[in-house]
Write a protein that holds these residues in place. Structure first.
Motif, mmCIF file in Angstrom:
data_model
loop_
_atom_site.group_PDB
_atom_site.id
_atom_site.type_symbol
_atom_site.label_atom_id
_atom_site.label_comp_id
_atom_site.label_asym_id
_atom_site.label_seq_id
_atom_site.Cartn_x
_atom_site.Cartn_y
_atom_site.Cartn_z
ATOM 1 N N TYR A 102 2.062 25.041 -1.295
ATOM 2 C CA TYR A 102 3.405 25.560 -0.793
ATOM 3 C C TYR A 102 3.325 26.756 -0.163
ATOM 4 O O TYR A 102 3.940 27.269 0.908
ATOM 5 N N HIS A 150 2.223 27.003 3.131
ATOM 6 C CA HIS A 150 3.283 26.078 3.776
ATOM 7 C C HIS A 150 2.706 24.679 4.347
ATOM 8 O O HIS A 150 3.096 24.167 5.304
ATOM 9 N N ASN A 151 1.687 24.175 3.300
ATOM 10 C CA ASN A 151 1.239 22.999 3.730
ATOM 11 C C ASN A 151 2.193 21.951 2.742
ATOM 12 O O ASN A 151 1.705 21.614 1.884
ATOM 13 N N TYR A 152 3.299 21.691 3.239
ATOM 14 C CA TYR A 152 4.317 20.991 2.682
ATOM 15 C C TYR A 152 3.726 19.471 2.150
ATOM 16 O O TYR A 152 4.225 18.925 1.131
ATOM 17 N N ASP A 166 12.890 22.958 2.088
ATOM 18 C CA ASP A 166 11.922 23.594 3.083
ATOM 19 C C ASP A 166 11.504 22.894 4.362
ATOM 20 O O ASP A 166 11.575 23.239 5.423
#
Length: 552
Positions: free
Chosen positions: A448, A451-453, A488
Motif C-alpha cells: 500500500y 501504491h501497489n493497490y 484510494d
C-alpha cells in the motif's frame, strides 16, 4: 599493544565487517517508522527532548537513552537509514569485543576454579583463542541479525553494550576483592571505582531497555562459578553486595510493567507456560542449527492441552537440567551456563504476562546467546585439549574456529538480506509459515505504501480469510484497512461496505475513526445526508470515549 587488545580489535573488526551488508537495508514500516520517521519527539535534540525521553512511555517502552541516541542520530542523518544501521553495527561490534574481554578474564580463573579431577582434560588450550571464539560465535550468528539489522532494536544493542561493560567492571572488582569476610574494602579506591562503574553502566543499560534486568542474578551465578566468592565469603555477604543492583532492577521492572500495561494480551496461564518451554527448546535448536529463522513467530494464543509438540520440549528441559546437575561437581561450568541461559531468557518467555503477538523472537536471545557461545567454545576447546597441548591440536582448534565463524558469517549475511525492506521481510515470514495472517497484513501495508493497490488488496483478502478462520478478535482493523484501499482505488461503494463490516465488530473507542472514514466516503459519493449522519455519530463517539481513538 599487547595480544589481548590486538584480539579485541580483531574481534570488533570481524563482527563489523560481517554486518556491513546491513548498510544497504532501509528503514521498515514495521516499527522503524513509529520509532524514528514519525516520532517527532526525536526530530530535535534539546532539553525538552531529554525531559520527554525520561518521562514518557512512548510505544509501551521506558527507554530514555535509546530515545536520546535516536534523537542524536536524527540530528546527524535525518531519515537516511545508513546512519542508524551503522551505529547499530558499531555498538554490536563493540559488544562483541567487550564480551571477548569478559570471556578472557573468566578463562584466567577458569582452570583454577575447576575441581582437581577435571583439571588438565578440561583446561583451556589458549585463553585468547577460546575467548575470541566465544565472542565471534555469539556476535556472528543469524539469531543476532534481528537485534542488529532492525533499526528499532537500537534498544537491544545499546542496552547490551552498557550491560557488558557493567559485567566487565564487576569482574575487575570481584577478582581484585577476594574474600568479603573483612567486609567492604572501604579503603581500596580502585575496588570502589570498579564497583561504582559497574553500577553506573548497569544503570545506563536499564535506561536503554530492561534487557539486563536479571543481571544481579547472573552476577550471583558468576560468584558461585568460576569466581568461587560464595564459598570464600558466604552467600549473605555476596547477596548484600548486590542490593544496589537488585534495587535498580526492581525499579526498572516496575517502570517496564507500567509502560507495557496497555499492550498485555489476555492469554491463559497454561498457554503461557507451554509456549515458554517450547520457546526454550526452539532457541536451543536455532542456536545449534540456525536454519529457518523467521522474523515473526505468531503466538498460538490458546493451547487447549498437552500434545507431543509441547511434551517434548518439557522433557528436553528436564533432561538437560538433570544432566547439568549431574555434572555440577565435576564440571560446574555447564550448570553455570545453563542457569545464566535460563535466567536471561526468563523476562522474555511471557510466563507472567504476554506482551505483543509474538510467540518468540530472535531478538529475545540477544542476551541469552552469551552463555551458550561461551559453553560451546569451551566444548570445542575440550575436544582438542583431549589430544594434548600439542602443536597439531592448536592448529586444529584454529581451523575449527575458522570453519565455524565463516559458516556463521555466511548464514548471517543471508539473514541480513531478509531485512532489506518490508516486502522482503514479510515474504520470508510467509515462506516459512504460510498461515500467518499477520504477515499478509503487514506485506499488504508495505504494498500500500508503494501504491501497489492490487497486491495490497490481494494480501489483505488473504489476511482476512486467515483471521476469520482463527476468530481474530480485531477484525475491524482488517476491514477498515481494506476500506481505505478500496477508497484510494476509487471503489467507494465497496469501501463503504468494508467500513460497515468494521463497525459491526469495533469497540466503542475505535468507532469514531471508522465512522469518520465512512462519512468521508459518503461525501465523495455525493451522499451528504449519510455523510453528515456519520460525522455526527463520530463526534458523539469521541465524547462517549473521552478523547482520541488511536490509529490502526
Amino acid at each position: 599493544m599487547n595480544r589481548r587488545w590486538t584480539c579485541f580489535w580483531l574481534v570488533c573488526c570481524s563482527v563489523f565487517l560481517a554486518y556491513l551488508p546491513d548498510l544497504r537495508n532501509g528503514l521498515l514500516a514495521w516499527d522503524d517508522a513509529g520509532y524514528i520517521l514519525e516520532n517527532s519527539n526525536i526530530h530535535s535534540f534539546s532539553l525538552a527532548t531529554v525531559h520527554w525521553a525520561f518521562t514518557s512511555f512512548y510505544l509501551n517502552y521506558w527507554a530514555p537513552l535509546t530515545w536520546l541516541s535516536l534523537a542524536f542520530d536524527y540530528s546527524l542523518w535525518g531519515g537516511n537509514p545508513v546512519g542508524y544501521h551503522l551505529v547499530n553495527n558499531i555498538l554490536h561490534a563493540l559488544s562483541a569485543g567487550t564480551f571477548f574481554l569478559i570471556c578472557h578474564r573468566l578463562m584466567m580463573v577458569y582452570d583454577g576454579a575447576l575441581p582437581k579431577g577435571s583439571r588438565g582434560r578440561f583446561s583451556v588450550l589458549n585463553p585468547l583463542w577460546c575467548a575470541a571464539l566465544a565472542a565471534l560465535l555469539f556476535a556472528i550468528h543469524p539469531l543476532r541479525v534481528e537485534s542488529v539489522a532492525w533499526a528499532t532494536e537500537r534498544k537491544d544493542v545499546l542496552s547490551l553494550f552498557f550491560g557488558l561493560m557493567a559485567i566487565l567492571f564487576y569482574l575487575r572488582y570481584a577478582c581484585g576483592c577476594g574474600s568479603l569476610q573483612a567486609r567492604w574494602p572501604q579503603n581500596n579506591n580502585v575496588l570502589l571505582r570498579d564497583y561504582s562503574l559497574s553500577l553506573l553502566f548497569f544503570t545506563f543499560s536499564l535506561c536503554s531497555k530492561s534487557l539486563l534486568v536479571t543481571l544481579p542474578v547472573v552476577l550471583l551465578v558468576l560468584d558461585w562459578f568460576p569466581l568461587k566468592r560464595i564459598a570464600s565469603s558466604g552467600i549473605r555477604a555476596i547477596v548484600l553486595e548486590k542490593v544496589p543492583f537488585f534495587l535498580l532492577a526492581a525499579a526498572v521492572a516496575l517502570l517496564t510493567m507500567a509502560a507495557q500495561a496497555n499492550a498485555i494480551e489476555p492469554i491463559d496461564g497454561q498457554t503461557r507456560v507451554l509456549n515458554a518451554f517450547a520457546s526454550i527448546a526452539a532457541y536451543l535448536r536455532l542456536t545449534a542449527w540456525p536454519s529457518g529463522i523467521s522474523p515473526f513467530y505468531v503466538h498460538p494464543f490458546n493451547i487447549p492441552g498437552m500434545t507431543w509438540a509441547y511434551f517434548l520440549p518439557i522433557a528436553l528441559f528436564i533432561v538437560i537440567t538433570a544432566s547439568c546437575m549431574q555434572l555440577t561437581k565435576r564440571l560446574p561450568v555447564v550448570m553455570a551456563c545453563w542457569l545464566i541461559y535460563l535466567v536471561t531468557l526468563l523476562p522474555f518467555l511471557g510466563l507472567t504476562q504476554q506482551v505483543g503477538a509474538q510467540a518468540m523472537a530472535g531478538r529475545f536471545t540477544y542476551l541469552a546467546g552469551l552463555p551458550l557461545a561461551l559453553l560451546f567454545s569451551l566444548g570445542i576447546n575440550a575436544l582438542f585439549a583431549s589430544f594434548g597441548a600439542s602443536r597439531a591440536a592448536r592448529i586444529a582448534f584454529l581451523a575449527a574456529m575458522a570453519v565455524l565463524v565463516l559458516t556463521n558469517a555466511y548464514l548471517t549475511v543471508r539473514e541480513i538480506a531478509f531485512w532489506k525492506d518490508d516486502v522482503t521481510l514479510w515474504t520470508r515470514v510467509i515462506e516459512l509459515s504460510p498461515s500467518t495472517g499477520r504477515a499478509y497484513f503487514q506485506r499488504s501495508h508495505a504494498y500500500y505504501l508503494q501504491h501497489n493497490y492490487q497486491r495490497s488488496l490481494a494480501d489483505l483478502d488473504k489476511a482476512i480469510t486467515i483471521a476469520a478462520s482463527k476468530q481474530y478478535r480485531a477484525m475491524h482493523e482488517l476491514y477498515q484497512k481494506r476500506g481505505i484501499i478500496h477508497g484510494d482505488m476509487g471503489d467507494l461503494v465497496t469501501a463503504v461496505e468494508d467500513y460497515t463490516k468494521a463497525l459491526e465488530t469495533a469497540k466503542a473507542d475505535k468507532r469514531s475513526e471508522i465512522l469518520y472514514a465512512r462519512g468521508s466516503a459518503y461525501q465523495k459519493m455525493g451522499r451528504d445526508d449519510l455523510a453528515n449522519g456519520d460525522f455526527r455519530l463520530s463526534r458523539m463517539a469521541i465524547k462517549e470515549t473521552g478523547g482520541g481513538n488511536g490509529s490502526l
